[in-house]
Motif scaffolding. Structure first.
Motif, PDB file in Angstrom:
ATOM      1  N   LEU A 164      17.132  13.496 -26.406  1.00  0.00           N
ATOM      2  CA  LEU A 164      17.151  14.802 -25.761  1.00  0.00           C
ATOM      3  C   LEU A 164      16.130  15.736 -26.410  1.00  0.00           C
ATOM      4  CD1 LEU A 164      21.029  15.304 -25.555  1.00  0.00           C
ATOM      5  CD2 LEU A 164      19.513  14.349 -23.797  1.00  0.00           C
ATOM      6  N   HIS A 165      15.740  16.767 -25.688  1.00  0.00           N
ATOM      7  CA  HIS A 165      14.864  17.791 -26.243  1.00  0.00           C
ATOM      8  C   HIS A 165      15.666  18.630 -27.232  1.00  0.00           C
ATOM      9  CE1 HIS A 165      11.608  16.969 -23.423  1.00  0.00           C
ATOM     10  NE2 HIS A 165      12.514  16.900 -22.458  1.00  0.00           N
ATOM     11  N   GLN A 166      15.274  18.609 -28.490  1.00  0.00           N
ATOM     12  CA  GLN A 166      16.008  19.332 -29.513  1.00  0.00           C
ATOM     13  C   GLN A 166      16.021  20.828 -29.248  1.00  0.00           C
ATOM     14  OE1 GLN A 166      14.758  18.378 -33.486  1.00  0.00           O
ATOM     15  NE2 GLN A 166      16.125  19.872 -34.449  1.00  0.00           N
ATOM     16  N   GLY A 167      14.980  21.324 -28.562  1.00  0.00           N
ATOM     17  CA  GLY A 167      14.917  22.741 -28.236  1.00  0.00           C
ATOM     18  C   GLY A 167      15.996  23.190 -27.284  1.00  0.00           C
ATOM     19  N   GLY A 168      16.780  22.250 -26.756  1.00  0.00           N
ATOM     20  CA  GLY A 168      17.901  22.640 -25.901  1.00  0.00           C
ATOM     21  C   GLY A 168      18.949  23.425 -26.644  1.00  0.00           C
ATOM     22  N   TRP A 169      19.037  23.239 -27.967  1.00  0.00           N
ATOM     23  CA  TRP A 169      20.047  23.958 -28.752  1.00  0.00           C
ATOM     24  C   TRP A 169      19.495  24.542 -30.046  1.00  0.00           C
ATOM     25  CZ3 TRP A 169      20.103  18.680 -27.807  1.00  0.00           C
ATOM     26  CH2 TRP A 169      19.780  17.855 -28.891  1.00  0.00           C
ATOM     27  N   ASP A 170      18.325  24.095 -30.468  1.00  0.00           N
ATOM     28  CA  ASP A 170      17.721  24.552 -31.715  1.00  0.00           C
ATOM     29  C   ASP A 170      16.589  25.526 -31.389  1.00  0.00           C
ATOM     30  OD1 ASP A 170      16.238  24.918 -34.018  1.00  0.00           O
ATOM     31  OD2 ASP A 170      16.237  22.812 -34.605  1.00  0.00           O
ATOM     32  N   PRO A 171      16.744  26.817 -31.692  1.00  0.00           N
ATOM     33  CA  PRO A 171      15.712  27.786 -31.294  1.00  0.00           C
ATOM     34  C   PRO A 171      14.368  27.569 -31.976  1.00  0.00           C
ATOM     35  CG  PRO A 171      17.342  28.820 -32.740  1.00  0.00           C
ATOM     36  CD  PRO A 171      17.880  27.467 -32.381  1.00  0.00           C
ATOM     37  N   VAL A 172      14.365  27.039 -33.191  1.00  0.00           N
ATOM     38  CA  VAL A 172      13.102  26.771 -33.867  1.00  0.00           C
ATOM     39  C   VAL A 172      12.327  25.684 -33.114  1.00  0.00           C
ATOM     40  CG1 VAL A 172      12.027  25.956 -35.993  1.00  0.00           C
ATOM     41  CG2 VAL A 172      14.023  27.478 -36.109  1.00  0.00           C
ATOM     42  N   ALA A 173      13.037  24.619 -32.758  1.00  0.00           N
ATOM     43  CA  ALA A 173      12.406  23.562 -31.975  1.00  0.00           C
ATOM     44  C   ALA A 173      11.986  24.076 -30.605  1.00  0.00           C
ATOM     45  CB  ALA A 173      13.358  22.378 -31.830  1.00  0.00           C
ATOM     46  N   ARG A 174      12.747  25.009 -30.058  1.00  0.00           N
ATOM     47  CA  ARG A 174      12.427  25.521 -28.720  1.00  0.00           C
ATOM     48  C   ARG A 174      11.105  26.274 -28.717  1.00  0.00           C
ATOM     49  NH1 ARG A 174      15.433  25.223 -24.249  1.00  0.00           N
ATOM     50  NH2 ARG A 174      14.462  26.198 -22.458  1.00  0.00           N
ATOM     51  N   LEU A 175      10.835  27.031 -29.756  1.00  0.00           N
ATOM     52  CA  LEU A 175       9.564  27.746 -29.815  1.00  0.00           C
ATOM     53  C   LEU A 175       8.398  26.768 -29.847  1.00  0.00           C
ATOM     54  CD1 LEU A 175      10.383  30.670 -32.288  1.00  0.00           C
ATOM     55  CD2 LEU A 175      10.566  30.619 -29.792  1.00  0.00           C
ATOM     56  N   ALA A 176       8.568  25.657 -30.538  1.00  0.00           N
ATOM     57  CA  ALA A 176       7.523  24.628 -30.559  1.00  0.00           C
ATOM     58  C   ALA A 176       7.346  24.013 -29.173  1.00  0.00           C
ATOM     59  CB  ALA A 176       7.871  23.551 -31.588  1.00  0.00           C
ATOM     60  N   GLU A 177       8.448  23.845 -28.443  1.00  0.00           N
ATOM     61  CA  GLU A 177       8.360  23.306 -27.083  1.00  0.00           C
ATOM     62  C   GLU A 177       7.684  24.301 -26.141  1.00  0.00           C
ATOM     63  OE1 GLU A 177      12.322  22.021 -26.080  1.00  0.00           O
ATOM     64  OE2 GLU A 177      12.377  20.588 -27.725  1.00  0.00           O
ATOM     65  N   GLN A 178       7.915  25.598 -26.349  1.00  0.00           N
ATOM     66  CA  GLN A 178       7.195  26.601 -25.572  1.00  0.00           C
ATOM     67  C   GLN A 178       5.698  26.478 -25.803  1.00  0.00           C
ATOM     68  OE1 GLN A 178       8.611  30.555 -26.388  1.00  0.00           O
ATOM     69  NE2 GLN A 178      10.587  30.245 -25.380  1.00  0.00           N
ATOM     70  N   TYR A 226      21.665   5.485 -19.390  1.00  0.00           N
ATOM     71  CA  TYR A 226      22.124   5.798 -20.748  1.00  0.00           C
ATOM     72  C   TYR A 226      21.047   6.574 -21.500  1.00  0.00           C
ATOM     73  CZ  TYR A 226      24.452   5.283 -25.247  1.00  0.00           C
ATOM     74  OH  TYR A 226      25.088   5.536 -26.439  1.00  0.00           O
ATOM     75  N   THR A 227      21.446   7.732 -22.056  1.00  0.00           N
ATOM     76  CA  THR A 227      20.545   8.575 -22.830  1.00  0.00           C
ATOM     77  C   THR A 227      21.240   8.957 -24.124  1.00  0.00           C
ATOM     78  OG1 THR A 227      19.641   9.496 -20.773  1.00  0.00           O
ATOM     79  CG2 THR A 227      19.123  10.648 -22.822  1.00  0.00           C
ATOM     80  N   ASP A 228      20.662   8.566 -25.242  1.00  0.00           N
ATOM     81  CA  ASP A 228      21.261   8.887 -26.532  1.00  0.00           C
ATOM     82  C   ASP A 228      20.887  10.303 -26.941  1.00  0.00           C
ATOM     83  OD1 ASP A 228      22.783   8.442 -28.762  1.00  0.00           O
ATOM     84  OD2 ASP A 228      21.811   6.543 -29.263  1.00  0.00           O
ATOM     85  N   TRP A 229      21.604  10.824 -27.937  1.00  0.00           N
ATOM     86  CA  TRP A 229      21.376  12.197 -28.376  1.00  0.00           C
ATOM     87  C   TRP A 229      19.964  12.399 -28.902  1.00  0.00           C
ATOM     88  CZ3 TRP A 229      24.549  16.076 -27.239  1.00  0.00           C
ATOM     89  CH2 TRP A 229      25.855  15.753 -26.833  1.00  0.00           C
ATOM     90  N   ASP A 230      19.413  11.410 -29.579  1.00  0.00           N
ATOM     91  CA  ASP A 230      18.080  11.579 -30.151  1.00  0.00           C
ATOM     92  C   ASP A 230      16.977  11.506 -29.100  1.00  0.00           C
ATOM     93  OD1 ASP A 230      18.072   8.870 -29.601  1.00  0.00           O
ATOM     94  OD2 ASP A 230      17.835   8.225 -31.685  1.00  0.00           O
ATOM     95  N   ARG A 238      32.723  15.504 -16.794  1.00  0.00           N
ATOM     96  CA  ARG A 238      31.855  15.058 -17.879  1.00  0.00           C
ATOM     97  C   ARG A 238      30.413  15.224 -17.411  1.00  0.00           C
ATOM     98  NH1 ARG A 238      33.358   9.868 -21.502  1.00  0.00           N
ATOM     99  NH2 ARG A 238      34.498  11.500 -22.624  1.00  0.00           N
ATOM    100  N   ILE A 239      29.641  16.015 -18.141  1.00  0.00           N
ATOM    101  CA  ILE A 239      28.269  16.332 -17.750  1.00  0.00           C
ATOM    102  C   ILE A 239      27.296  15.458 -18.527  1.00  0.00           C
ATOM    103  CG2 ILE A 239      26.505  18.136 -17.686  1.00  0.00           C
ATOM    104  CD1 ILE A 239      28.764  20.189 -17.483  1.00  0.00           C
ATOM    105  N   PRO A 240      26.526  14.605 -17.846  1.00  0.00           N
ATOM    106  CA  PRO A 240      25.566  13.731 -18.545  1.00  0.00           C
ATOM    107  C   PRO A 240      24.331  14.512 -18.983  1.00  0.00           C
ATOM    108  CG  PRO A 240      25.449  13.362 -16.183  1.00  0.00           C
ATOM    109  CD  PRO A 240      26.559  14.358 -16.400  1.00  0.00           C
ATOM    110  N   TYR A 241      24.125  14.602 -20.286  1.00  0.00           N
ATOM    111  CA  TYR A 241      22.987  15.357 -20.796  1.00  0.00           C
ATOM    112  C   TYR A 241      21.661  14.669 -20.509  1.00  0.00           C
ATOM    113  CZ  TYR A 241      25.079  19.371 -23.145  1.00  0.00           C
ATOM    114  OH  TYR A 241      25.682  20.585 -23.413  1.00  0.00           O
ATOM    115  N   ALA A 296      30.343  14.539 -26.601  1.00  0.00           N
ATOM    116  CA  ALA A 296      30.900  13.192 -26.719  1.00  0.00           C
ATOM    117  C   ALA A 296      29.804  12.185 -26.383  1.00  0.00           C
ATOM    118  CB  ALA A 296      32.096  13.022 -25.781  1.00  0.00           C
ATOM    119  N   THR A 297      30.079  10.920 -26.644  1.00  0.00           N
ATOM    120  CA  THR A 297      29.155   9.846 -26.282  1.00  0.00           C
ATOM    121  C   THR A 297      29.875   8.892 -25.346  1.00  0.00           C
ATOM    122  OG1 THR A 297      27.990  10.017 -28.393  1.00  0.00           O
ATOM    123  CG2 THR A 297      27.675   8.002 -27.110  1.00  0.00           C
ATOM    124  N   ASP A 298      29.414   8.867 -24.108  1.00  0.00           N
ATOM    125  CA  ASP A 298      30.019   8.027 -23.083  1.00  0.00           C
ATOM    126  C   ASP A 298      29.370   6.640 -23.122  1.00  0.00           C
ATOM    127  OD1 ASP A 298      31.589   8.201 -20.245  1.00  0.00           O
ATOM    128  OD2 ASP A 298      29.762   6.989 -20.031  1.00  0.00           O
TER     129      ASP A 298
END
Length: 394
Positions: A81-95, A75-79, A54-57, A37-39
């Motif tokens: 956040l670190h995309q590698g938090g849920w996208d494994p392809v992006a996560r490998l790049a973050e590694q 306030y932190t918008d979705w864009d 409600r957990i603030p990302y 959700a977006t608070d």
């Protein structure tokens, strides 16, 4: 900075996506499933149980951000956040950006779900999470994304079944709740009724992990801490310490000597004093405090059975000679606010400069590789070498 250090993070996290639970949860709980959700004040959040919490990302995924921009109502918008938090392809790049070869991956929302009062709801959420982790995240690159499962422990028997299912899914260990859902019926973790679970974990080769913030009494800002709110931060390791003490003084490792447990994100620099103090208690006060006959001193159980992960804990690297350094495992805690990302290589170069190479490499990657049976080289690869030549035995 010199040659990058080969490193595995023994404790990293996902930021569960909005459909993590919703698409996989038991239909009976779908209307209560955690959802994105977006608070208006916090921005990106995860709603738990129809708004029960409600957990603030922005707090969960704050790695690399200036500290003054991190807070529950920043306030932190979705864009952002670190995309590698849920996208494994992006996560490998973050590694690659952080200079780590692989990560042992824990939940974020799932940590706090451990404290939810509804055992059936927890079970439904954890089953859904395990499927997502195995199928959508860790399954993408199982040699670099080492997934950990969850269990609610509504009963000892169900816990044994959960461990078998987690193993079948290809996950490499289990994040345990600080308190089992059936604790009142089966006793605390030192109760012999839990022995079948410890035996199952050993049989399956699944390390059992106890993470901070999963015990209910180790929450940031919790009311049970005395004085200013900042004092609560120093208490977040207490939940893990209590679990380890319960198992050590309760004779768990005498009854199942093959069991391996991991104390996660509670730092490690304190452990030598804990070991000393525990041995002191047994020697000088065992006649009136001891209610179990132990086969060995507490420090010996720690050296043989308990692993500790830590990220920004320079003290831990300074006291390696006061405990078994083969039980220490460095972590980057990405993408949480305590993370060393994206500066892990600089932190490690500074914190490990005084260590012998073999001790350093044990802590930075070899201990973790051996514990989880990872296919990695016996020594850190040199420039131009392949990162996978020969398996490390489990």
């Amino acid at each position: 900075m010199g040659t990058p250090l080969f490193a595995i993070s023994a404790d990293s996290h996902v930021t569960e996506p909005g459909d993590c639970y919703l698409d996989r949860i038991d239909p009976a709980f779908r209307d209560r499933a955690p959802v994105a959700a977006t608070d208006p004040r916090m921005g990106a959040v995860m709603d738990i149980d129809n708004g029960r919490s409600r957990i603030p990302y922005g707090m969960v995924a704050a790695a690399g951000r200036p500290p003054e921009t991190v807070g529950p109502f920043e306030y932190t918008d979705w864009d952002q956040l670190h995309q590698g938090g849920w996208d494994p392809v992006a996560r490998l790049a973050e590694q690659d950006r952080d200079g780590v070869a692989a990560e042992v991956v824990y939940p974020s929302v799932g940590m706090l779900l451990c404290n939810h009062p509804d055992a059936d709801y927890k079970k439904a959420c954890f089953d859904a999470y395990n499927l997502w982790m195995a199928e959508e995240f860790a399954g993408h690159a199982p040699d670099r994304l080492i997934g950990m499962g969850q269990t609610a422990l509504r009963s000892v028997e169900e816990g044994v079944d959960d461990l078998a299912r987690i193993k079948e899914l290809g996950l490499r260990g289990v994040m345990m709740p600080g308190h089992a859902a059936c604790e009142g019926e089966a006793g605390d973790y030192d109760d012999p009724r839990w022995d079948p679970l410890w035996r199952a974990a050993a049989d399956l080769g699944l390390p059992l992990a106890f993470h901070i913030l999963t015990s209910g009494n180790d929450q940031l800002g919790a009311q049970q801490y005395r004085g200013p709110k900042m004092n609560s931060f120093l208490g977040i390791m207490r939940g893990c310490q209590d679990v380890i003490g319960t198992m050590v003084f309760g004779g768990v490792f005498d009854r199942e000597p093959r069991l391996k447990v991991v104390c996660v994100e509670a730092d490690a620099g304190w452990m030598p004093h804990w070991m000393y103090r525990a041995d002191h208690a047994v020697r000088y006060h065992g006649n009136w405090l001891g209610d179990r006959a132990l086969g060995r001193l507490p420090s010996e159980y720690i050296r043989d059975h308990v692993y500790l992960t830590f990220q920004d804990d320079a003290v831990a690297f300074r006291v390696t000679d006061l405990m078994d350094h083969r039980r220490l495992m460095w972590a980057n805690d990405h993408p949480h606010s305590d993370s060393t990302f994206p500066h892990s290589q600089q932190v490690l170069a500074d914190h490990t400069a005084h260590l012998a190479e073999d001790v350093r490499d044990d802590i930075l990657w070899r201990n973790c590789a051996e514990l989880y049976g990872l296919s990695l080289p016996h020594r850190a690869p040199q420039t131009g070498e392949s990162p996978a030549r020969k398996d490390v035995p489990a």
